[in-house]
Enzyme design. Structure first.
Site, PDB file in Angstrom:
ATOM      1  CG  ASP A  78      52.039  37.696  30.732  1.00  0.00           C
ATOM      2  OD1 ASP A  78      52.715  36.641  30.663  1.00  0.00           O
ATOM      3  OD2 ASP A  78      51.867  38.307  31.805  1.00  0.00           O
ATOM      4  CB  CYS A  92      50.646  35.072  32.802  1.00  0.00           C
ATOM      5  SG  CYS A  92      49.958  34.581  34.393  1.00  0.00           S
ATOM      6  CB  THR A  94      52.067  32.915  38.626  1.00  0.00           C
ATOM      7  OG1 THR A  94      51.000  33.820  38.309  1.00  0.00           O
ATOM      8  CG2 THR A  94      53.210  33.663  39.299  1.00  0.00           C
ATOM      9  CG  HIS A 112      37.314  15.505  39.990  1.00  0.00           C
ATOM     10  ND1 HIS A 112      37.754  15.366  41.283  1.00  0.00           N
ATOM     11  CD2 HIS A 112      37.300  14.239  39.466  1.00  0.00           C
ATOM     12  CE1 HIS A 112      37.993  14.083  41.545  1.00  0.00           C
ATOM     13  NE2 HIS A 112      37.741  13.380  40.453  1.00  0.00           N
ATOM     14  CG  HIS A 129      33.048  15.138  39.405  1.00  0.00           C
ATOM     15  ND1 HIS A 129      33.632  15.456  40.606  1.00  0.00           N
ATOM     16  CD2 HIS A 129      33.441  13.876  39.107  1.00  0.00           C
ATOM     17  CE1 HIS A 129      34.361  14.428  41.018  1.00  0.00           C
ATOM     18  NE2 HIS A 129      34.257  13.454  40.128  1.00  0.00           N
TER      19      HIS A 129
HETATM   20  C1  RB5 Z   1      53.975  39.911  34.655  1.00  0.00           C
HETATM   21  O1  RB5 Z   1      55.157  40.428  35.176  1.00  0.00           O
HETATM   22  C2  RB5 Z   1      53.320  38.963  35.649  1.00  0.00           C
HETATM   23  O2  RB5 Z   1      52.729  39.701  36.667  1.00  0.00           O
HETATM   24  C3  RB5 Z   1      52.317  38.077  34.965  1.00  0.00           C
HETATM   25  O3  RB5 Z   1      52.949  37.339  33.963  1.00  0.00           O
HETATM   26  C4  RB5 Z   1      51.627  37.051  35.834  1.00  0.00           C
HETATM   27  O4  RB5 Z   1      52.534  36.296  36.558  1.00  0.00           O
HETATM   28  C5  RB5 Z   1      50.524  37.529  36.650  1.00  0.00           C
HETATM   29  O5  RB5 Z   1      49.845  36.774  37.352  1.00  0.00           O
END
Ligand code: RB5
Length: 150
Positions: free
Chosen positions: A8, A66, A68, A99, A134
């Protein structure tokens, strides 16, 4: 190996480096977007595209990004057969192949640097699944899928 890549806007900052790294490792890369970082998009859409490409066998593995790595991995893990792992360092990258036989890794553009993303992708791509004890646990995950997915 054919690797699907998707992100994203929050993960876009890592995409070019990840694609370049995968190509240097000898992978064929299928880029499923998004194509720019300045337009907000919905991470489930890209998590699903990559997950379907991997689950269908069209691609062997995937890298998602994304902000995180968390949201997009959650979305991908809703597809049967997907083992998407959020990875923030090279130790996790190696172990999730050894694993968990993770067929997708998910990276956070707001968590790790481009240099770290490159090292993580190299570690995961070159690591081997160890099987053995595993496999029993992966079989248990398959059973959970069989019992809980339509
Ligand atoms: C987008 O702002 C953010 O929420 C997305 O990139 C991600 O971190 C979601 O887990």
């Amino acid at each position: 190996m054919k690797v699907a890549v998707g992100c994203d806007h929050g993960g876009f900052v890592l995409k070019d480096r990840v694609v370049r790294t995968l190509k240097e490792l000898g992978a064929e890369v299928v880029d499923l977007g998004t194509d720019r970082g300045d337009v907000s998009v919905d991470y489930p859409e890209f998590g699903l595209k990559v997950a379907k490409a991997v689950a269908s066998g069209e691609c062997d593995a995937g890298v998602l990004m994304c902000g995180t790595g968390i949201g997009i991995s959650i979305a991908a893990n809703k597809v049967k057969g997907i083992r998407a792992a959020v990875v923030t360092n090279t130790y996790m990258a190696k172990l999730t192949k050894n694993h968990n036989n993770a067929n997708i890794i998910a990276l956070g553009g707001r968590v790790i640097s481009e240099d770290e993303a490159e090292e993580i992708v190299k570690e995961w791509y070159t690591a081997e699944y160890e099987g053995g004890r595993h496999q029993k646990r992966l079989d248990m995950i398959c059973k959970i899928e069989d019992e809980n997915f339509k």
